[in-house]
Design a protein around this motif. Structure first.
Motif, mmCIF file in Angstrom:
data_model
loop_
_atom_site.group_PDB
_atom_site.id
_atom_site.type_symbol
_atom_site.label_atom_id
_atom_site.label_comp_id
_atom_site.label_asym_id
_atom_site.label_seq_id
_atom_site.Cartn_x
_atom_site.Cartn_y
_atom_site.Cartn_z
ATOM 1 N N ILE A 173 0.867 -1.181 0.000
ATOM 2 C CA ILE A 173 0.000 0.000 0.000
ATOM 3 C C ILE A 173 0.906 1.234 0.000
ATOM 4 C CG2 ILE A 173 -1.945 -1.142 1.144
ATOM 5 C CD1 ILE A 173 -1.062 0.181 3.775
ATOM 6 N N PRO A 174 0.370 2.405 -0.366
ATOM 7 C CA PRO A 174 1.195 3.612 -0.337
ATOM 8 C C PRO A 174 1.744 3.868 1.075
ATOM 9 C CG PRO A 174 -0.856 4.030 -1.494
ATOM 10 C CD PRO A 174 -0.976 2.672 -0.867
ATOM 11 N N VAL A 175 2.980 4.319 1.146
ATOM 12 C CA VAL A 175 3.628 4.647 2.415
ATOM 13 C C VAL A 175 3.990 6.124 2.402
ATOM 14 C CG1 VAL A 175 5.667 4.271 3.861
ATOM 15 C CG2 VAL A 175 4.529 2.325 2.774
ATOM 16 N N VAL A 176 3.673 6.797 3.482
ATOM 17 C CA VAL A 176 4.039 8.197 3.689
ATOM 18 C C VAL A 176 4.944 8.246 4.906
ATOM 19 C CG1 VAL A 176 3.162 10.487 4.304
ATOM 20 C CG2 VAL A 176 1.920 9.082 2.659
ATOM 21 N N LEU A 177 5.990 9.049 4.829
ATOM 22 C CA LEU A 177 6.917 9.208 5.952
ATOM 23 C C LEU A 177 6.555 10.458 6.734
ATOM 24 C CD1 LEU A 177 10.259 8.424 4.115
ATOM 25 C CD2 LEU A 177 8.704 6.837 5.262
ATOM 26 N N MET A 178 6.710 10.402 8.046
ATOM 27 C CA MET A 178 6.459 11.548 8.903
ATOM 28 C C MET A 178 7.662 11.773 9.809
ATOM 29 S SD MET A 178 5.564 12.950 12.089
ATOM 30 C CE MET A 178 5.091 11.610 13.128
ATOM 31 N N GLY A 179 8.169 12.992 9.785
ATOM 32 C CA GLY A 179 9.241 13.396 10.690
ATOM 33 C C GLY A 179 8.815 14.649 11.420
ATOM 34 N N GLN A 180 9.398 14.872 12.591
ATOM 35 C CA GLN A 180 9.040 16.053 13.381
ATOM 36 C C GLN A 180 10.261 16.931 13.594
ATOM 37 O OE1 GLN A 180 7.114 13.578 16.590
ATOM 38 N NE2 GLN A 180 5.758 15.358 16.602
ATOM 39 N N TYR A 182 12.121 20.110 15.923
ATOM 40 C CA TYR A 182 12.381 20.235 17.359
ATOM 41 C C TYR A 182 11.195 20.784 18.137
ATOM 42 C CZ TYR A 182 13.108 25.233 16.585
ATOM 43 O OH TYR A 182 12.948 26.550 16.271
ATOM 44 N N ARG A 183 10.233 21.382 17.455
ATOM 45 C CA ARG A 183 9.030 21.887 18.115
ATOM 46 C C ARG A 183 7.894 20.867 18.106
ATOM 47 N NH1 ARG A 183 8.595 28.081 15.874
ATOM 48 N NH2 ARG A 183 10.480 28.821 16.911
ATOM 49 N N GLY A 184 8.104 19.726 17.452
ATOM 50 C CA GLY A 184 7.078 18.703 17.381
ATOM 51 C C GLY A 184 6.156 18.822 16.184
ATOM 52 N N ARG A 185 6.441 19.775 15.297
ATOM 53 C CA ARG A 185 5.618 19.940 14.101
ATOM 54 C C ARG A 185 5.917 18.810 13.113
ATOM 55 N NH1 ARG A 185 4.825 25.097 10.043
ATOM 56 N NH2 ARG A 185 3.707 23.867 8.508
ATOM 57 N N ALA A 186 4.853 18.226 12.560
ATOM 58 C CA ALA A 186 4.990 17.087 11.649
ATOM 59 C C ALA A 186 5.229 17.561 10.217
ATOM 60 C CB ALA A 186 3.741 16.221 11.703
ATOM 61 N N TYR A 187 6.109 16.833 9.532
ATOM 62 C CA TYR A 187 6.390 17.037 8.110
ATOM 63 C C TYR A 187 6.253 15.683 7.433
ATOM 64 C CZ TYR A 187 8.239 21.553 9.445
ATOM 65 O OH TYR A 187 8.373 22.827 9.940
#
Length: 86
Positions: free
Chosen positions: A45-52, A54-59
């Motif tokens: 299935i499609p995979v999306v990566l999430m990184g944060q 230093y403030r905890g904001r997701a990208y």
């Protein structure tokens, strides 16, 4: 290896979101390599990566429609759990 991820079905689309270091999300080549490596572990299935940051904001990095959907959610709304991949 243990990873933190979520499998989500929304509007008829099933996809995985996987937590990685933000530096992976920031690097297009590395992101694509990691996505290709993880897809078989989630049934292709499609995979999306999430990184944060230093403030905890997701990208996010991955399919644009899924990234747009996820960007409207707070990360606490994602059903995270631990997965083991080899």
């Amino acid at each position: 290896m243990k990873i933190e991820a979520a499998v989500i079905k929304e509007q008829g689309v099933t996809f995985a979101v996987v937590v990685v270091k933000k530096s992976v999300v920031d690097n297009q080549f590395e992101s694509e390599r990691v996505i290709r490596a993880l897809m078989p572990h989630f049934g292709n299935i499609p995979v999306v990566l999430m990184g944060q940051d230093y403030r905890g904001r997701a990208y996010y990095r991955g399919r644009r429609d899924i990234v747009n959907f996820l960007s409207r959610l707070h990360i606490s709304q994602i059903p995270w759990r631990e997965y083991y991949v080899s």
